[in-house]
Design an enzyme around this catalytic site. Sequence first.
Site, PDB file in Angstrom:
ATOM      1  N   SER A 124     -21.625 -27.260   3.096  1.00 42.19           N
ATOM      2  CA  SER A 124     -21.738 -26.316   4.208  1.00 42.19           C
ATOM      3  C   SER A 124     -22.244 -24.976   3.696  1.00 42.19           C
ATOM      4  O   SER A 124     -21.959 -24.584   2.555  1.00 42.19           O
ATOM      5  CB  SER A 124     -20.346 -26.131   4.815  1.00 42.19           C
ATOM      6  OG  SER A 124     -20.326 -25.020   5.668  1.00 42.19           O
ATOM      7  N   TYR A 149     -10.782 -24.568   3.995  1.00 42.98           N
ATOM      8  CA  TYR A 149     -11.879 -25.503   4.303  1.00 42.98           C
ATOM      9  C   TYR A 149     -13.090 -25.192   3.419  1.00 42.98           C
ATOM     10  O   TYR A 149     -13.635 -26.066   2.750  1.00 42.98           O
ATOM     11  CB  TYR A 149     -12.268 -25.414   5.791  1.00 42.98           C
ATOM     12  CG  TYR A 149     -13.585 -26.106   6.083  1.00 42.98           C
ATOM     13  CD1 TYR A 149     -13.669 -27.495   6.088  1.00 42.98           C
ATOM     14  CD2 TYR A 149     -14.754 -25.371   6.296  1.00 42.98           C
ATOM     15  CE1 TYR A 149     -14.895 -28.128   6.316  1.00 42.98           C
ATOM     16  CE2 TYR A 149     -15.967 -26.000   6.529  1.00 42.98           C
ATOM     17  CZ  TYR A 149     -16.030 -27.369   6.533  1.00 42.98           C
ATOM     18  OH  TYR A 149     -17.241 -27.994   6.750  1.00 42.98           O
ATOM     19  N   LYS A 153     -14.915 -27.404   0.208  1.00 49.13           N
ATOM     20  CA  LYS A 153     -16.329 -27.789   0.063  1.00 49.13           C
ATOM     21  C   LYS A 153     -16.865 -27.296  -1.281  1.00 49.13           C
ATOM     22  O   LYS A 153     -17.581 -28.007  -1.988  1.00 49.13           O
ATOM     23  CB  LYS A 153     -17.165 -27.216   1.212  1.00 49.13           C
ATOM     24  CG  LYS A 153     -16.891 -27.849   2.551  1.00 49.13           C
ATOM     25  CD  LYS A 153     -17.426 -29.264   2.601  1.00 49.13           C
ATOM     26  CE  LYS A 153     -16.907 -30.038   3.789  1.00 49.13           C
ATOM     27  NZ  LYS A 153     -17.230 -31.457   3.773  1.00 49.13           N
TER      28      LYS A 153
HETATM   29  P1  NAD Z   1     -16.293 -35.119  12.453  1.00 53.43           P
HETATM   30  O1  NAD Z   1     -14.863 -34.750  12.402  1.00 53.43           O
HETATM   31  O2  NAD Z   1     -16.904 -35.398  13.782  1.00 53.43           O
HETATM   32  O3  NAD Z   1     -16.556 -36.380  11.508  1.00 53.43           O
HETATM   33  C1  NAD Z   1     -15.800 -36.650  10.358  1.00 53.43           C
HETATM   34  C2  NAD Z   1     -15.395 -38.107  10.428  1.00 53.43           C
HETATM   35  O4  NAD Z   1     -14.647 -38.439   9.259  1.00 53.43           O
HETATM   36  C3  NAD Z   1     -14.505 -38.438  11.634  1.00 53.43           C
HETATM   37  O5  NAD Z   1     -15.037 -39.567  12.291  1.00 53.43           O
HETATM   38  C4  NAD Z   1     -13.133 -38.721  11.025  1.00 53.43           C
HETATM   39  O6  NAD Z   1     -12.423 -39.684  11.782  1.00 53.43           O
HETATM   40  C5  NAD Z   1     -13.516 -39.206   9.640  1.00 53.43           C
HETATM   41  N1  NAD Z   1     -12.508 -38.968   8.591  1.00 53.43           N
HETATM   42  C6  NAD Z   1     -11.852 -37.815   8.316  1.00 53.43           C
HETATM   43  N2  NAD Z   1     -11.059 -37.985   7.245  1.00 53.43           N
HETATM   44  C7  NAD Z   1     -11.226 -39.260   6.822  1.00 53.43           C
HETATM   45  C8  NAD Z   1     -10.695 -40.021   5.755  1.00 53.43           C
HETATM   46  N3  NAD Z   1      -9.809 -39.492   4.903  1.00 53.43           N
HETATM   47  N4  NAD Z   1     -11.100 -41.294   5.604  1.00 53.43           N
HETATM   48  C9  NAD Z   1     -11.997 -41.854   6.466  1.00 53.43           C
HETATM   49  N5  NAD Z   1     -12.525 -41.171   7.494  1.00 53.43           N
HETATM   50  C10 NAD Z   1     -12.154 -39.896   7.673  1.00 53.43           C
HETATM   51  O7  NAD Z   1     -17.109 -33.972  11.694  1.00 53.43           O
HETATM   52  P2  NAD Z   1     -18.683 -33.723  11.599  1.00 53.43           P
HETATM   53  O8  NAD Z   1     -18.999 -32.501  12.368  1.00 53.43           O
HETATM   54  O9  NAD Z   1     -19.434 -34.962  11.886  1.00 53.43           O
HETATM   55  O10 NAD Z   1     -18.797 -33.344  10.061  1.00 53.43           O
HETATM   56  C11 NAD Z   1     -19.123 -34.294   9.070  1.00 53.43           C
HETATM   57  C12 NAD Z   1     -19.078 -33.617   7.715  1.00 53.43           C
HETATM   58  O11 NAD Z   1     -19.984 -32.525   7.700  1.00 53.43           O
HETATM   59  C13 NAD Z   1     -17.708 -33.060   7.347  1.00 53.43           C
HETATM   60  O12 NAD Z   1     -17.496 -33.275   5.961  1.00 53.43           O
HETATM   61  C14 NAD Z   1     -17.855 -31.577   7.620  1.00 53.43           C
HETATM   62  O13 NAD Z   1     -17.003 -30.795   6.833  1.00 53.43           O
HETATM   63  C15 NAD Z   1     -19.312 -31.348   7.252  1.00 53.43           C
HETATM   64  N6  NAD Z   1     -19.886 -30.179   7.932  1.00 53.43           N
HETATM   65  C16 NAD Z   1     -19.820 -30.116   9.296  1.00 53.43           C
HETATM   66  C17 NAD Z   1     -20.326 -28.989   9.938  1.00 53.43           C
HETATM   67  C18 NAD Z   1     -20.254 -28.887  11.449  1.00 53.43           C
HETATM   68  O14 NAD Z   1     -20.442 -27.798  11.979  1.00 53.43           O
HETATM   69  N7  NAD Z   1     -20.007 -29.953  12.195  1.00 53.43           N
HETATM   70  C19 NAD Z   1     -20.905 -27.959   9.189  1.00 53.43           C
HETATM   71  C20 NAD Z   1     -20.965 -28.067   7.801  1.00 53.43           C
HETATM   72  C21 NAD Z   1     -20.451 -29.203   7.178  1.00 53.43           C
HETATM   73  C1  UD1 Z   2     -17.811 -22.092  11.395  1.00 51.34           C
HETATM   74  C2  UD1 Z   2     -17.012 -21.967  10.141  1.00 51.34           C
HETATM   75  C3  UD1 Z   2     -17.766 -22.595   8.981  1.00 51.34           C
HETATM   76  C4  UD1 Z   2     -18.117 -24.027   9.330  1.00 51.34           C
HETATM   77  C5  UD1 Z   2     -18.909 -24.034  10.619  1.00 51.34           C
HETATM   78  C6  UD1 Z   2     -19.254 -25.412  11.076  1.00 51.34           C
HETATM   79  C7  UD1 Z   2     -15.667 -19.932  10.433  1.00 51.34           C
HETATM   80  C8  UD1 Z   2     -15.388 -18.544   9.951  1.00 51.34           C
HETATM   81  N1  UD1 Z   2     -16.702 -20.569   9.864  1.00 51.34           N
HETATM   82  O1  UD1 Z   2     -19.040 -21.378  11.230  1.00 51.34           O
HETATM   83  O2  UD1 Z   2     -16.957 -22.567   7.828  1.00 51.34           O
HETATM   84  O3  UD1 Z   2     -18.884 -24.606   8.278  1.00 51.34           O
HETATM   85  O4  UD1 Z   2     -18.135 -23.427  11.657  1.00 51.34           O
HETATM   86  O5  UD1 Z   2     -18.118 -26.109  11.475  1.00 51.34           O
HETATM   87  O6  UD1 Z   2     -14.965 -20.445  11.295  1.00 51.34           O
HETATM   88  N2  UD1 Z   2     -18.244 -17.537  18.483  1.00 51.34           N
HETATM   89  C9  UD1 Z   2     -17.864 -16.851  19.623  1.00 51.34           C
HETATM   90  N3  UD1 Z   2     -16.954 -17.428  20.452  1.00 51.34           N
HETATM   91  C10 UD1 Z   2     -16.401 -18.666  20.219  1.00 51.34           C
HETATM   92  C11 UD1 Z   2     -16.805 -19.370  19.050  1.00 51.34           C
HETATM   93  C12 UD1 Z   2     -17.721 -18.760  18.196  1.00 51.34           C
HETATM   94  O7  UD1 Z   2     -18.344 -15.750  19.888  1.00 51.34           O
HETATM   95  O8  UD1 Z   2     -15.559 -19.133  21.007  1.00 51.34           O
HETATM   96  C13 UD1 Z   2     -19.262 -16.924  17.601  1.00 51.34           C
HETATM   97  C14 UD1 Z   2     -18.786 -16.690  16.177  1.00 51.34           C
HETATM   98  O9  UD1 Z   2     -18.194 -15.415  16.065  1.00 51.34           O
HETATM   99  C15 UD1 Z   2     -20.111 -16.820  15.396  1.00 51.34           C
HETATM  100  C16 UD1 Z   2     -20.911 -17.848  16.213  1.00 51.34           C
HETATM  101  O10 UD1 Z   2     -20.328 -17.853  17.507  1.00 51.34           O
HETATM  102  O11 UD1 Z   2     -20.824 -15.609  15.419  1.00 51.34           O
HETATM  103  C17 UD1 Z   2     -20.834 -19.250  15.641  1.00 51.34           C
HETATM  104  O12 UD1 Z   2     -19.472 -19.613  15.466  1.00 51.34           O
HETATM  105  P1  UD1 Z   2     -19.040 -21.097  15.067  1.00 51.34           P
HETATM  106  O13 UD1 Z   2     -19.712 -22.078  15.949  1.00 51.34           O
HETATM  107  O14 UD1 Z   2     -17.542 -21.136  15.008  1.00 51.34           O
HETATM  108  O15 UD1 Z   2     -19.649 -21.302  13.622  1.00 51.34           O
HETATM  109  P2  UD1 Z   2     -19.501 -20.372  12.306  1.00 51.34           P
HETATM  110  O16 UD1 Z   2     -18.466 -19.335  12.473  1.00 51.34           O
HETATM  111  O17 UD1 Z   2     -20.866 -19.942  11.918  1.00 51.34           O
END
Ligand code: NAD
Ligand code: UD1
Length: 338
Positions: A124, A149, A153
């Site tokens: 991330s 979190y 990572k």
């Molecule tokens: P998500 O929660 O939708 O998907 C994660 C999946 O992993 C789920 O289906 C959950 O059931 C499964 N899971 C969790 N723990 C497990 C375990 N111990 N064993 C087997 N399965 C397990 O999340 P996502 O948004 O699809 O994110 C996927 C990955 O990307 C995560 O590692 C997350 O940290 C990373 N990531 C997500 C974002 C985002 O904004 N969505 C941003 C940066 C990184």
């Molecule tokens: C967040 C996480 C980041 C994670 C990412 C994806 C934090 C501090 N960071 O990023 O670690 O990798 O999600 O899961 O939580 N916002 C509002 N109102 C809301 C929600 C968000 O104004 O109800 C604003 C936030 O202040 C930010 C932007 O929207 O400026 C995006 O927020 P968000 O979607 O939560 O993502 P990040 O904070 O960038």
Amino acid sequence: MNVLVTGGMGYIGSHTCVQMIQAGITPVIVDNLCNANKEVLNRIQALTDVTPVFYQGDVRDEAFLDHVFSEQEIDAVIHFAGLKAVGESVAKPLEYYDNNVNGSLVLARAMRKAGVKSLVFSSSATVYGDPASVPITEAFPTGNTTNPYGRSKYMVEQCLSDLFHAEPDWSITLLRYFNPVGAHPSGTMGEDPKGIPNNLMPFIAQVAVGRRAELAVFGNDYPTSDGTGVRDYIHVLDLADGHIAALNSVGAKAGLHIYNLGTGQGSSVLDMVHAFANACGHDVPYKLCPRRPGDIAECWASTEKAEAELGWKATRTIAQMTADTWLWQSNNPNGYEK
Ligand code: NAD
Ligand code: UD1
């Protein structure tokens, strides 16, 4: 190519499975369903005519993983499985380190036993902390993370980097996602957060569909164009395609490969609110509120390295991201729950 997809039932994993099948790659899904719904398999099937092999189990269960590797011929692994809610990670650090860090170590050990040494890891942009400037390149310092979190990572990146240095025949790819949003354009697959969404886009979508009264905009006094936070929102299908590009270009090459997956464009919170209003055809009510602790002003990616080395570039616009999210949310107001 057969690819084990941990967390393949989740938001990003499910979209990646669809794109993989359409690119001729066979996903084998491992997921414990702690944050996913089994209905996802039917949706993948409806979009691709393929029902992926699915094992329900936990990546921290080494015997379970050994069993999966013994039954399947796996060429590479994409490791999505993990916990991802920042606020929850502050309240439950042990659970987050156990799932995200320990889970990755157990997986790497099982891979080594099975002779599978190609791993793509979901990292991330949070590993960059509060960057000194934007755009953020892969060479920026990492580790100045502000919550468990983010630290989990960063720790996994360190563990995998050490593994590569000890055993340089591995191909390890760290993909640093910026802000994944959007849904499949069919309206049948999307993000289905449990409880109150923490992230901006699912929150806006739930306000737009009438599940919540208004969006709280966290801060309008940042040094940005309109005072609200600026992020690099990337369509989940572009992100999915980035994984396929990584598998095809560096997945078989020994090395430690690190890429940002973003668009290179920053959008403010109010930009997203207005784009969503355009997509859904009515205003999205919001109120201006104080900053959320731990948030940064601006975060967007330099995309040059991924473009040059993976031959991949995000192409989908904010209008597509919001339109696809709206279609998903309005067709499935309760997500995958019927
Ligand atoms: P998500 O929660 O939708 O998907 C994660 C999946 O992993 C789920 O289906 C959950 O059931 C499964 N899971 C969790 N723990 C497990 C375990 N111990 N064993 C087997 N399965 C397990 O999340 P996502 O948004 O699809 O994110 C996927 C990955 O990307 C995560 O590692 C997350 O940290 C990373 N990531 C997500 C974002 C985002 O904004 N969505 C941003 C940066 C990184
Ligand atoms: C967040 C996480 C980041 C994670 C990412 C994806 C934090 C501090 N960071 O990023 O670690 O990798 O999600 O899961 O939580 N916002 C509002 N109102 C809301 C929600 C968000 O104004 O109800 C604003 C936030 O202040 C930010 C932007 O929207 O400026 C995006 O927020 P968000 O979607 O939560 O993502 P990040 O904070 O960038």
